[in-house]
Write a protein that holds these residues in place. Structure first.
Motif, PDB file in Angstrom:
ATOM      1  N   ARG A  34       0.839  -1.208   0.000  1.00 57.92           N
ATOM      2  CA  ARG A  34       0.000   0.000   0.000  1.00 57.92           C
ATOM      3  C   ARG A  34       0.868   1.250   0.000  1.00 57.92           C
ATOM      4  O   ARG A  34       0.654   2.173  -0.796  1.00 57.92           O
ATOM      5  CB  ARG A  34      -0.916   0.022   1.228  1.00 57.92           C
ATOM      6  CG  ARG A  34      -1.749   1.288   1.320  1.00 57.92           C
ATOM      7  CD  ARG A  34      -2.295   1.533   2.723  1.00 57.92           C
ATOM      8  NE  ARG A  34      -3.427   0.685   3.057  1.00 57.92           N
ATOM      9  CZ  ARG A  34      -4.143   0.831   4.180  1.00 57.92           C
ATOM     10  NH1 ARG A  34      -3.812   1.787   5.062  1.00 57.92           N
ATOM     11  NH2 ARG A  34      -5.157   0.037   4.433  1.00 57.92           N
ATOM     12  N   TYR A  35       1.863   1.294   0.886  1.00 57.74           N
ATOM     13  CA  TYR A  35       2.742   2.456   0.963  1.00 57.74           C
ATOM     14  C   TYR A  35       3.515   2.663  -0.333  1.00 57.74           C
ATOM     15  O   TYR A  35       3.728   3.796  -0.779  1.00 57.74           O
ATOM     16  CB  TYR A  35       3.740   2.280   2.105  1.00 57.74           C
ATOM     17  CG  TYR A  35       3.200   2.493   3.493  1.00 57.74           C
ATOM     18  CD1 TYR A  35       1.881   2.843   3.732  1.00 57.74           C
ATOM     19  CD2 TYR A  35       4.033   2.331   4.602  1.00 57.74           C
ATOM     20  CE1 TYR A  35       1.409   3.035   5.012  1.00 57.74           C
ATOM     21  CE2 TYR A  35       3.569   2.517   5.894  1.00 57.74           C
ATOM     22  CZ  TYR A  35       2.255   2.869   6.088  1.00 57.74           C
ATOM     23  OH  TYR A  35       1.786   3.058   7.359  1.00 57.74           O
ATOM     24  N   GLU A  70       1.295   4.207  -2.950  1.00 56.38           N
ATOM     25  CA  GLU A  70       1.066   5.625  -2.661  1.00 56.38           C
ATOM     26  C   GLU A  70       2.295   6.458  -2.997  1.00 56.38           C
ATOM     27  O   GLU A  70       2.184   7.562  -3.549  1.00 56.38           O
ATOM     28  CB  GLU A  70       0.691   5.797  -1.190  1.00 56.38           C
ATOM     29  CG  GLU A  70      -0.666   5.206  -0.825  1.00 56.38           C
ATOM     30  CD  GLU A  70      -0.933   5.190   0.666  1.00 56.38           C
ATOM     31  OE1 GLU A  70      -2.075   4.891   1.057  1.00 56.38           O
ATOM     32  OE2 GLU A  70       0.001   5.477   1.454  1.00 56.38           O
ATOM     33  N   THR A  79       2.802   6.839  -6.827  1.00 59.32           N
ATOM     34  CA  THR A  79       1.827   7.778  -7.375  1.00 59.32           C
ATOM     35  C   THR A  79       2.281   9.218  -7.142  1.00 59.32           C
ATOM     36  O   THR A  79       2.224  10.061  -8.048  1.00 59.32           O
ATOM     37  CB  THR A  79       0.449   7.548  -6.730  1.00 59.32           C
ATOM     38  OG1 THR A  79       0.019   6.204  -7.003  1.00 59.32           O
ATOM     39  CG2 THR A  79      -0.579   8.524  -7.272  1.00 59.32           C
TER      40      THR A  79
END
Length: 221
Positions: A68-69, A72, A75
């Motif tokens: 997840r990190y 992020e 992005t």
């Protein structure tokens, strides 16, 4: 936080997200090594066996959080590179700009760097073949995304862009361990300042390492 028994797939997904969100909150307070399944269970309001219904181990939770990190970060990184790099600059100046942006961006994401450091030696242990294979497939997709970003701004790297992307994550993990000493070591530094000469500031150390790697990898004129 309290839960009723999850009876639908949507309810189970809500429970999984709550566990991940709580683990993320814990990483805002403590290093990866201090995150335990017992404490995570207590904070999320579930018995430990119930947490294990959704994640087979502490490491499985943290691997999913790492993905997840990483998503992020990549992005955000795409926007940072696009905004701050002039494609008309000479190769060496673009390389220096890439190293600056990467080091600045990563040093602001301490938990991500800590997870990078724990990945190979800790997080990929105590997980099943299914879990680690799923994570590795996702990681390869993330690595391909980062490679494309780096190659867009430094096409001269060619095939070496993949290795550089991987090395960036490895170096961020390794150097972060030296930039955030534990309490006992901080106390030792305060008592004997000469001992702190090799304590690293993450952004500066990472920028130096990434610049040296890029300049050693890029083709010579």
């Amino acid at each position: 936080m309290t839960f009723q028994r999850a009876r639908t797939e949507e309810q189970r997904e809500i429970r999984r997200r709550a566990i991940l969100d709580m683990a993320s909150a814990m990483l805002d307070e403590m290093p990866v090594a201090s995150v335990t399944l017992n404490e995570l269970s207590r904070r999320v309001g579930l018995a430990k066996p119930n947490v294990l219904r959704y994640f087979e181990s502490r490491e499985a939770v943290l691997l999913e959080l790492l993905d997840r990190y990483l998503h992020e970060w990549l992005t955000a990184l795409a926007g940072e590179l696009a905004a701050d790099i002039d494609e008309n600059l000479p190769m060496a100046e673009r390389a220096a700009a890439v190293a600056e942006i990467l080091s600045r961006s990563l040093s602001g994401r301490v938990a991500l760097c800590d997870l990078f450091g724990a990945q190979g030696g800790v997080l990929e242990h105590n997980v099943s073949v299914e879990v680690v294979a799923r994570y590795k497939r996702a990681f390869l997709d993330r690595l391909a995304t980062m490679t494309a970003l780096i190659r867009k701004h430094l096409p001269e790297l060619g095939e070496n862009a993949t290795l550089f992307s991987l090395q960036t994550m490895v170096m961020a993990g390794a150097l972060s361990a030296y930039s955030t000493p534990p309490p006992s070591l901080r106390a030792a530094y305060e008592a004997e300042p000469d001992l702190a000469r090799f304590q690293l500031e993450l952004k500066d150390a990472l920028k130096l390492a990434l610049t040296a790697t890029l300049l050693g990898t890029l083709p010579r004129d």
